[in-house]
Design an enzyme around this catalytic site. Structure first.
Site, short mmCIF file in Angstrom:
data_model
loop_
_atom_site.label_atom_id
_atom_site.label_comp_id
_atom_site.label_asym_id
_atom_site.label_seq_id
_atom_site.Cartn_x
_atom_site.Cartn_y
_atom_site.Cartn_z
N ASP A 51 -41.09 54.09 -63.60
CA ASP A 51 -40.71 54.05 -62.19
C ASP A 51 -39.37 54.74 -62.01
O ASP A 51 -38.53 54.71 -62.91
CB ASP A 51 -40.65 52.60 -61.67
CG ASP A 51 -40.90 52.54 -60.16
OD1 ASP A 51 -41.99 52.11 -59.76
OD2 ASP A 51 -40.00 52.96 -59.39
N CYS A 289 -51.89 48.83 -46.50
CA CYS A 289 -53.07 49.67 -46.75
C CYS A 289 -54.02 49.88 -45.58
O CYS A 289 -54.27 51.02 -45.21
CB CYS A 289 -53.80 49.16 -47.98
SG CYS A 289 -52.79 49.45 -49.44
P1 NAD Z 1 -45.42 50.47 -54.01
O1 NAD Z 1 -44.54 51.09 -53.00
O2 NAD Z 1 -45.35 49.00 -54.22
O3 NAD Z 1 -45.18 51.17 -55.43
C1 NAD Z 1 -45.00 52.53 -55.63
C2 NAD Z 1 -43.99 52.71 -56.75
O4 NAD Z 1 -43.92 54.08 -57.13
C3 NAD Z 1 -42.56 52.30 -56.36
O5 NAD Z 1 -42.08 51.34 -57.27
C4 NAD Z 1 -41.77 53.62 -56.44
O6 NAD Z 1 -40.43 53.43 -56.85
C5 NAD Z 1 -42.59 54.38 -57.47
N1 NAD Z 1 -42.39 55.84 -57.47
C6 NAD Z 1 -42.30 56.68 -56.42
N2 NAD Z 1 -42.11 57.96 -56.86
C7 NAD Z 1 -42.12 57.92 -58.21
C8 NAD Z 1 -41.98 58.89 -59.22
N3 NAD Z 1 -41.81 60.18 -58.94
N4 NAD Z 1 -42.04 58.48 -60.50
C9 NAD Z 1 -42.20 57.20 -60.81
N5 NAD Z 1 -42.32 56.22 -59.89
C10 NAD Z 1 -42.29 56.56 -58.60
O7 NAD Z 1 -46.89 50.90 -53.61
P2 NAD Z 1 -48.27 50.13 -53.93
O8 NAD Z 1 -48.50 49.07 -52.92
O9 NAD Z 1 -48.33 49.79 -55.37
O10 NAD Z 1 -49.32 51.29 -53.61
C11 NAD Z 1 -49.46 52.40 -54.46
C12 NAD Z 1 -50.75 53.11 -54.12
O11 NAD Z 1 -51.86 52.25 -54.41
C13 NAD Z 1 -50.90 53.48 -52.64
O12 NAD Z 1 -51.61 54.70 -52.56
C14 NAD Z 1 -51.74 52.37 -52.07
O13 NAD Z 1 -52.48 52.76 -50.94
C15 NAD Z 1 -52.68 52.07 -53.24
N6 NAD Z 1 -53.21 50.71 -53.25
C16 NAD Z 1 -52.40 49.65 -52.98
C17 NAD Z 1 -52.91 48.35 -53.04
C18 NAD Z 1 -52.04 47.16 -52.75
O14 NAD Z 1 -52.58 46.06 -52.68
N7 NAD Z 1 -50.74 47.29 -52.55
C19 NAD Z 1 -54.26 48.15 -53.40
C20 NAD Z 1 -55.06 49.27 -53.69
C21 NAD Z 1 -54.52 50.54 -53.61
C1 UGA Z 2 -56.91 45.31 -48.87
C2 UGA Z 2 -58.32 45.31 -49.45
O1 UGA Z 2 -58.90 44.03 -49.26
C3 UGA Z 2 -58.29 45.66 -50.94
O2 UGA Z 2 -59.63 45.75 -51.43
C4 UGA Z 2 -57.62 47.01 -51.12
O3 UGA Z 2 -57.51 47.33 -52.49
C5 UGA Z 2 -56.23 46.96 -50.51
O4 UGA Z 2 -56.31 46.59 -49.11
C6 UGA Z 2 -55.55 48.28 -50.56
O5 UGA Z 2 -56.19 49.30 -50.55
O6 UGA Z 2 -54.33 48.22 -50.61
P1 UGA Z 2 -54.83 43.65 -48.89
O7 UGA Z 2 -54.23 44.59 -47.90
O8 UGA Z 2 -54.02 43.16 -50.03
O9 UGA Z 2 -56.16 44.29 -49.52
O10 UGA Z 2 -55.28 42.34 -48.10
P2 UGA Z 2 -56.60 41.81 -47.36
O11 UGA Z 2 -56.91 40.48 -47.88
O12 UGA Z 2 -57.68 42.80 -47.34
O13 UGA Z 2 -56.04 41.63 -45.86
C7 UGA Z 2 -55.62 42.74 -45.10
C8 UGA Z 2 -55.25 42.30 -43.70
O14 UGA Z 2 -56.41 41.91 -42.97
C9 UGA Z 2 -54.32 41.10 -43.64
O15 UGA Z 2 -53.36 41.28 -42.62
C10 UGA Z 2 -55.22 39.94 -43.30
O16 UGA Z 2 -54.56 38.90 -42.61
C11 UGA Z 2 -56.24 40.62 -42.40
N1 UGA Z 2 -57.55 39.94 -42.35
C12 UGA Z 2 -58.31 39.87 -43.47
C13 UGA Z 2 -57.99 39.40 -41.16
O17 UGA Z 2 -57.30 39.46 -40.12
N2 UGA Z 2 -59.22 38.79 -41.13
C14 UGA Z 2 -60.01 38.70 -42.22
O18 UGA Z 2 -61.12 38.15 -42.12
C15 UGA Z 2 -59.55 39.25 -43.43
#
Ligand code: NAD
Ligand code: UGA
Length: 461
Positions: A51, A289
């Site tokens: 990171d 997301c």
């Molecule tokens: P985040 O902001 O929590 O983490 C991203 C990290 O990348 C940060 O710690 C940042 O400092 C680091 N970073 C940025 N530039 C960098 C570089 N050049 N080298 C090394 N590190 C670097 O983001 P996140 O929530 O983990 O999401 C990451 C991706 O995964 C997004 O595309 C998101 O849509 C996807 N995603 C997120 C979730 C979720 O639940 N948060 C679930 C599925 C998919």
């Molecule tokens: C969501 C997806 O569920 C994951 O599969 C996916 O990987 C992720 O986005 C992503 O791409 O980052 P997350 O955002 O962690 O996960 O949370 P969810 O449980 O999906 O809820 C998302 C939002 O929808 C919340 O604000 C929640 O309150 C709302 N929600 C969810 C509702 O209002 N009603 C529902 O019935 C379910």
């Protein structure tokens, strides 16, 4: 872990089977990167997490998790101890020591809704500059279709001269897509027990390696081309968002007709083709997301020549859900100016400290604009909220919150809010009104304590 895979010999163009060490690098140690790294270490891989955030890396090296995610810190400590996971700020170091490199950096929204792929491009370039043997570069971040092609091109363009001959790469690499479906709050459980693992690949070798990576989980694998894998991720999030907006639209009808959206959702959900999940009406979806991925998918469709008006309406319904909740509060409070409003729950959903795009932000801002004084309590996200709202009184528990309030709003359905001492809450408040934005309570229960109760789409108002 050692595996046999097809590797093109650097001299000449024949391909032979060779054994490689399956070391893994994860670039970006945020919600997804860290969970992925820790879980892959726990199932037996050797993982290096990178990171750019030095403070984050320092904490992680000590076994301290900078986010709230149940079970993550214990699993991290366990795998640091057994030397399966390490942390660094150096992409160079991680690239050299790994064969499989997952890109898990953020892909936030630009103002026009496009996914901002600056971080992805930057990482791809740095990987290229530091490659010295075969690498499989895997997109874990959520990215629009055709990003894989662009990542491959960036790597080709940035490979140092020593790895090129007559303008062509001498160094072999693959790019693959492996979207992540975990949810915050249940991230480890989701990663370890996935409904499916999707891999988008353009070579047998990339498929073989990714199958090896996930083998210990024995998941159902969906193997496809890279574009389809990228679309699967956007389509899945957009579909879930659509389901939520659908039930939220129904909640609006229920308000006006005088019906109960909980019963409607229950009656619909027993149909296996519909399913019970993601039918909770409320103040709309938030988080880092759904809003950004719906926007990015709308933009991608536009660019491909298709007007995805259905998704635009999903977004509109979501915005309207927050606005109509605020309107309800304004109507029932009559005068909002100088009223003290207590907010129960700030995070975008329970079991996380994540405030990114939380519906609470828009609702609080709208009420503050009308002159309301906001108090708030959330079990874990108050520190993050302090970076957004300085002009809120943060309270240590729901009872301190209720003191002097003209109404309470439930904006996150934390478990600990289910069994509050309502008698105590009512005594502490100036006016006994509850607006339940997550339909956590039953109206009859709260009315029996003397509250005026308003849920979302729950019966006659
Ligand atoms: P985040 O902001 O929590 O983490 C991203 C990290 O990348 C940060 O710690 C940042 O400092 C680091 N970073 C940025 N530039 C960098 C570089 N050049 N080298 C090394 N590190 C670097 O983001 P996140 O929530 O983990 O999401 C990451 C991706 O995964 C997004 O595309 C998101 O849509 C996807 N995603 C997120 C979730 C979720 O639940 N948060 C679930 C599925 C998919
Ligand atoms: C969501 C997806 O569920 C994951 O599969 C996916 O990987 C992720 O986005 C992503 O791409 O980052 P997350 O955002 O962690 O996960 O949370 P969810 O449980 O999906 O809820 C998302 C939002 O929808 C919340 O604000 C929640 O309150 C709302 N929600 C969810 C509702 O209002 N009603 C529902 O019935 C379910």
């Amino acid at each position: 872990m050692r595996v046999q895979v097809l590797i093109k010999e650097e001299q000449g163009h024949k391909t032979t089977r060779r054994e490689i060490v399956l070391n893994i690098a994860i670039i970006g140690a945020g919600y997804v990167g860290l969970v992925t790294g820790v879980c892959l270490a726990d199932i037996g891989h050797k993982v290096t997490c990178v990171d750019v955030d030095k403070q984050k890396v320092l904490k992680l090296k000590k076994g301290i998790v900078p986010i709230y995610e149940i079970g993550l810190e214990d699993l991290l400590k366990k795998n640091i101890k057994n030397k399966r996971i390490t942390f660094t700020t150096s992409i160079k170091e991680a690239t050299k020591s790994s064969t499989v490199i997952f890109i898990a950096v953020g892909t936030p929204s630009k103002k026009n809704g496009d996914a901002d792929l600056t971080y992805v491009e930057n990482v791809a370039r740095q990987i290229a500059l530091n490659m010295d043997s075969y690498k499989l570069i895997v997109e874990k971040s959520t990215v629009p279709a055709e990003t894989g092609k662009r990542v491959a091109r960036t790597i080709s363009l940035n490979l140092p001269k020593k790895h090129k001959k007559d303008g062509k790469e001498k160094l072999d690499f693959d790019v693959a897509s492996n979207p992540e479906f975990l949810r915050e709050g249940s991230a480890i459980e989701d990663f370890m027990n996935p409904d499916r693992v999707v891999i988008g690949v353009e070579s047998k070798r990339a498929e073989e390696i990714l199958r090896e990576v996930y083998k210990p989980l024995d998941p159902h694998m969906v193997v496809t081309d890279i574009n389809s894998a990228e679309i699967i991720k956007h389509a899945s999030n957009s579909f879930l968002a659509t389901k939520i907006s659908f039930i939220n639209a129904i909640s609006q009808i229920c308000i006006h007709i005088g019906a109960d959206v909980l019963k409607v959702a229950e009656g619909m959900g027993y149909d296996k083709r519909i399913g019970k999940k993601f039918l909770n009406a409320g103040i709309g979806f938030g988080g880092s997301c759904f809003p950004k991925d719906v926007d990015a998918f709308i933009r991608l469709s536009e660019k491909s020549g298709y007007d995805f008006s259905l998704l635009k309406e999903v977004r509109n319904v979501n915005e309207n859900q927050k606005a109509s909740f605020v309107k309800l509060i304004e109507d029932k409070l009559w005068i909002v100016k100088n009223k003290v409003i207590g907010v129960l729950g700030l995070a975008f959903k329970p079991d996380t400290d994540d405030m990114r795009n939380a519906p609470s932000i828009d609702i609080i801002e709208a009420l503050q604009a009308e002159g309301a004084k906001i108090k708030a309590y959330d079990p874990v996200s108050m520190d993050n909220s302090k970076n957004i709202f300085k002009n809120i009184v943060y309270c240590e528990d729901p009872y301190a919150l209720a003191k002097g309030c003209d109404c309470l709003l439930v904006l996150t359905e934390w478990d600990e809010f289910k069994d509050l001492n309502f008698k105590r809450l009512k005594t502490a408040m100036r006016q006994p009104i509850i607006f339940d934005g997550r339909n956590l309570y039953h109206n009859k229960d709260l009315e029996s304590y003397g509250f005026e109760y308003f849920g979302v789409g729950r019966g006659v108002l």
